[in-house]
Design a protein around this motif. Structure first.
Motif, mmCIF file in Angstrom:
data_model
loop_
_atom_site.group_PDB
_atom_site.id
_atom_site.type_symbol
_atom_site.label_atom_id
_atom_site.label_comp_id
_atom_site.label_asym_id
_atom_site.label_seq_id
_atom_site.Cartn_x
_atom_site.Cartn_y
_atom_site.Cartn_z
ATOM 1 N N PHE A 20 11.714 4.154 -1.061
ATOM 2 C CA PHE A 20 11.977 2.777 -1.443
ATOM 3 C C PHE A 20 11.203 1.770 -0.606
ATOM 4 N N GLN A 21 10.996 2.054 0.674
ATOM 5 C CA GLN A 21 10.252 1.129 1.527
ATOM 6 C C GLN A 21 8.815 0.955 1.029
ATOM 7 N N VAL A 22 8.227 2.024 0.534
ATOM 8 C CA VAL A 22 6.869 1.931 -0.015
ATOM 9 C C VAL A 22 6.886 1.106 -1.298
ATOM 10 N N GLU A 23 7.927 1.295 -2.096
ATOM 11 C CA GLU A 23 8.036 0.515 -3.327
ATOM 12 C C GLU A 23 8.235 -0.968 -3.032
ATOM 13 N N TYR A 24 8.959 -1.280 -1.955
ATOM 14 C CA TYR A 24 9.138 -2.675 -1.569
ATOM 15 C C TYR A 24 7.797 -3.300 -1.160
ATOM 16 N N ALA A 25 6.975 -2.518 -0.466
ATOM 17 C CA ALA A 25 5.655 -3.013 -0.074
ATOM 18 C C ALA A 25 4.785 -3.271 -1.308
ATOM 19 N N MET A 26 4.898 -2.401 -2.300
ATOM 20 C CA MET A 26 4.147 -2.603 -3.541
ATOM 21 C C MET A 26 4.650 -3.840 -4.282
ATOM 22 N N GLU A 27 5.938 -4.133 -4.147
ATOM 23 C CA GLU A 27 6.492 -5.348 -4.753
ATOM 24 C C GLU A 27 5.947 -6.597 -4.067
ATOM 25 N N ALA A 116 -3.598 3.602 5.482
ATOM 26 C CA ALA A 116 -2.389 3.134 4.804
ATOM 27 C C ALA A 116 -1.368 4.259 4.644
ATOM 28 N N GLN A 117 -1.858 5.477 4.413
ATOM 29 C CA GLN A 117 -0.941 6.603 4.199
ATOM 30 C C GLN A 117 -0.151 6.941 5.457
ATOM 31 N N VAL A 118 -0.767 6.802 6.623
ATOM 32 C CA VAL A 118 -0.082 7.116 7.880
ATOM 33 C C VAL A 118 1.181 6.270 8.018
ATOM 34 N N CYS A 119 1.127 5.028 7.538
ATOM 35 C CA CYS A 119 2.275 4.127 7.658
ATOM 36 C C CYS A 119 3.422 4.514 6.744
ATOM 37 N N THR A 120 3.195 5.419 5.808
ATOM 38 C CA THR A 120 4.278 5.900 4.940
ATOM 39 C C THR A 120 4.904 7.180 5.481
ATOM 40 N N GLN A 121 4.419 7.660 6.634
ATOM 41 C CA GLN A 121 4.866 8.951 7.155
ATOM 42 C C GLN A 121 5.329 8.860 8.605
ATOM 43 N N ARG A 122 5.491 7.626 9.114
ATOM 44 C CA ARG A 122 5.953 7.427 10.489
ATOM 45 C C ARG A 122 7.165 6.492 10.469
ATOM 46 N N TRP A 124 8.477 4.768 12.786
ATOM 47 C CA TRP A 124 8.355 3.573 13.619
ATOM 48 C C TRP A 124 7.294 2.596 13.072
ATOM 49 N N LYS A 125 6.796 2.873 11.879
ATOM 50 C CA LYS A 125 5.826 1.966 11.259
ATOM 51 C C LYS A 125 6.374 1.493 9.915
ATOM 52 N N ARG A 126 5.733 0.484 9.361
ATOM 53 C CA ARG A 126 6.070 0.038 8.013
ATOM 54 C C ARG A 126 4.793 0.020 7.184
ATOM 55 N N PRO A 127 4.894 0.189 5.865
ATOM 56 C CA PRO A 127 3.702 0.143 5.021
ATOM 57 C C PRO A 127 3.068 -1.248 5.052
ATOM 58 N N TYR A 128 1.764 -1.293 4.873
ATOM 59 C CA TYR A 128 1.083 -2.581 4.764
ATOM 60 C C TYR A 128 1.486 -3.242 3.446
ATOM 61 N N GLY A 129 1.879 -4.508 3.515
ATOM 62 C CA GLY A 129 2.323 -5.207 2.317
ATOM 63 C C GLY A 129 1.203 -5.955 1.629
ATOM 64 N N VAL A 130 0.077 -5.297 1.452
ATOM 65 C CA VAL A 130 -1.078 -5.961 0.851
ATOM 66 C C VAL A 130 -1.878 -4.961 0.026
ATOM 67 N N CYS A 148 -4.065 0.849 -2.744
ATOM 68 C CA CYS A 148 -2.641 0.554 -2.852
ATOM 69 C C CYS A 148 -1.963 0.744 -1.494
ATOM 70 N N THR A 149 -0.814 0.099 -1.313
ATOM 71 C CA THR A 149 -0.081 0.223 -0.047
ATOM 72 C C THR A 149 0.447 1.634 0.174
ATOM 73 N N SER A 150 0.564 2.420 -0.890
ATOM 74 C CA SER A 150 1.071 3.789 -0.769
ATOM 75 C C SER A 150 0.035 4.750 -0.199
ATOM 76 N N GLY A 151 -1.212 4.321 -0.072
ATOM 77 C CA GLY A 151 -2.285 5.194 0.387
ATOM 78 C C GLY A 151 -3.140 5.725 -0.745
ATOM 79 N N ASN A 152 -2.789 5.399 -1.976
ATOM 80 C CA ASN A 152 -3.609 5.795 -3.125
ATOM 81 C C ASN A 152 -4.765 4.818 -3.314
ATOM 82 N N TYR A 153 -5.828 5.297 -3.926
ATOM 83 C CA TYR A 153 -6.944 4.410 -4.264
ATOM 84 C C TYR A 153 -7.525 4.852 -5.606
ATOM 85 N N PHE A 154 -8.039 3.867 -6.339
ATOM 86 C CA PHE A 154 -8.571 4.116 -7.677
ATOM 87 C C PHE A 154 -9.834 3.290 -7.874
ATOM 88 N N GLU A 155 -10.784 3.849 -8.623
ATOM 89 C CA GLU A 155 -11.981 3.082 -8.969
ATOM 90 C C GLU A 155 -11.816 2.514 -10.371
#
Length: 261
Positions: A20-27, A116-122, A124-130, A148-155
């Protein structure tokens, strides 16, 4: 916006397999001012909405130059965007120092996604909200990526992020098949048209948007407001002429008398 006991930590999975924290960052990205990217075979254009926090303040910068061949547009938390753009600059400088050549766009995007992905697996960190639209040019051609903030990327051929971006996506989806053969000027015009779709009732002016471009023989740079305003004025004149022509055709059809048989 608090949901349940599964959203107190970024490393806690819900029974449905969600973070959910990652989804909040995507929001947070969806709540930011709109950013749009388009690419042709030779150029990439980025455009953002200049949204001020109040009438007394200036807008925050949403387009950042990373290197002569790469730039980014952001939507979401501007502070996070500044930190990530500084990271991207460091990666480009280090690569150029070691290999004496520009960093390929795809490799830079992977480095950004890994960070960005590291912040979804620690915990003591939070995902980047951008969210970042990365525009670049290298030996393989022009590229436009979305990180994406989740660590995914697309062309993408064209993409829009931020608030009311769905209207811009709809506009781009209707026209994207021709983008590959577009000239620099045509890309800029369509970028402005897509930005206009996100503004709703607000008038499009050079003060309400920022446009940047990178391409063959043209390093990444932000286009000055005077040039953008000239493009907007020419677009409005063309729209008014098309509207007048349509009105004249309707008048002619209404004046035509019915033929009795």
């Amino acid at each position: 916006m608090f949901r349940n006991q599964y959203d107190t930590d970024v490393t806690t999975w819900s029974p449905a397999g969600r973070l959910f924290q990652v989804e909040y960052a995507m929001e947070a990205v969806k709540q930011g001012s709109a950013a749009i990217g388009l690419r042709s075979a030779t150029h990439v254009a980025l455009a953002t909405v200049n949204k001020a926090a109040s009438e007394l303040s200036s807008h925050q910068k949403k387009v950042f130059k990373v290197d002569d061949h790469i730039g980014v547009a952001i939507a979401g938390l501007t502070a996070d965007g500044r930190v990530l753009s500084r990271f991207l600059r460091s990666e480009c400088i280090n690569y150029a120092f070691v290999y004496e050549s520009p960093l390929p766009v795809s490799r830079l995007v992977v480095h950004l996604a890994d960070k960005a992905q590291v912040c979804t697996q620690r915990s003591w960190k939070r995902p980047y909200g951008v969210g970042l639209l990365v525009a670049g040019l290298d030996e393989t051609g022009a590229h436009l990526y979305y990180n994406c903030t989740s660590g995914n990327y697309f062309e993408y051929q064209a993409f829009a992020i931020g608030s009311r971006s769905q209207a811009a996506k709809t506009y781009l989806e209707r026209r994207f098949e021709a983008f590959n053969s577009y000239s620099r000027e045509e890309l800029i015009k369509d970028a402005l048209c897509a930005i206009k779709e996100t503004l709703q009732s607000e008038k499009l002016t050079s003060a309400t948007c920022t446009v940047a471009v990178v391409g063959v023989g043209e390093p990444f740079h932000v286009i000055d407001q005077k040039t953008i305003q000239e493009v907007i004025d020419s677009m409005e004149i063309r729209e008014e002429a098309a509207a007048d022509q349509g009105a004249m055709q309707e008048d002619k059809s209404s004046e035509a008398a019915p033929v009795d048989i």
